[in-house]
Design a protein around this motif. Structure first.
Motif, short mmCIF file in Angstrom:
data_model
loop_
_atom_site.label_atom_id
_atom_site.label_comp_id
_atom_site.label_asym_id
_atom_site.label_seq_id
_atom_site.Cartn_x
_atom_site.Cartn_y
_atom_site.Cartn_z
N CYS A 107 0.86 -1.17 0.00
CA CYS A 107 0.00 0.00 0.00
C CYS A 107 0.90 1.23 0.00
N GLY A 128 -11.02 -3.26 -8.06
CA GLY A 128 -10.05 -2.59 -7.19
C GLY A 128 -9.39 -3.53 -6.22
N CYS A 150 -6.79 -2.39 0.33
CA CYS A 150 -5.77 -2.46 1.40
C CYS A 150 -6.45 -3.02 2.64
N SER A 171 -8.28 1.52 1.72
CA SER A 171 -8.05 2.23 0.47
C SER A 171 -8.18 1.24 -0.68
N PHE A 207 -7.28 0.49 -4.68
CA PHE A 207 -6.46 0.84 -5.84
C PHE A 207 -7.06 0.21 -7.08
N CYS A 227 -5.42 5.32 -6.59
CA CYS A 227 -6.34 5.26 -5.45
C CYS A 227 -7.05 6.60 -5.31
#
Length: 145
Positions: free
Chosen positions: A54, A74, A77, A82, A84, A91
């Motif tokens: 991350c 996505g 994390c 979060s 990504f 992100c």
């Protein structure tokens, strides 16, 4: 011709939703790389490769026994939630908002995935053997996987 190393098949990454390998960079440090499915606009890009960290904290995105959590295109994390984008690495939420995962160059040919990043040398499938590395999150998140 560029050096390349066959990693796995596209089908394996799509079936398992993520696949991890360890490589060595030019400084002699081990680097974990996670392959994830990518449903991007280009038909020829089915898998992308990102460093397994991350950008907010040095938190593994792919964890042994769990894999990477990939939801709605996505990579999540596990520590702060979060997300990504699996195709761009960017992100837009949580503590990592505005950052992008470092990419690793791969090539797909005949549904096989090859490492073609000149800065990395393939070592083995799976996580690094670094004993000092934190294996999982000390999560403050409400997320459950």
């Amino acid at each position: 011709m560029d050096m390349r190393y066959r990693l796995t098949s596209v089908d394996t990454v799509l079936d398992e939703e993520s696949w991890l390998f360890t490589a060595r960079d030019g400084r002699g440090e081990d680097v974990e790389v996670v392959l994830v499915p990518c449903d991007g606009e280009r038909d020829d890009v089915l898998v992308e490769a990102w460093r397994n960290r991350c950008t907010h904290e040095a938190q593994r995105l792919y964890r042994e026994g769990v894999g990477a959590v990939v939801r709605d295109g996505g990579i999540v994390c596990p520590k702060h939630g979060s997300i990504f984008d699996s195709c761009s690495g960017h992100c837009e939420n949580g503590p990592a908002a505005g950052s992008t995962l470092p990419s690793v160059e791969i090539t797909i040919e005949d549904r096989q995935v090859y490492l073609t990043d000149d800065e990395l040398t393939y070592l083995h499938e799976g996580p690094s053997d670094d004993e000092d590395d934190e294996d999982g999150p000390s999560s403050t998140s409400h997320l459950r996987f």
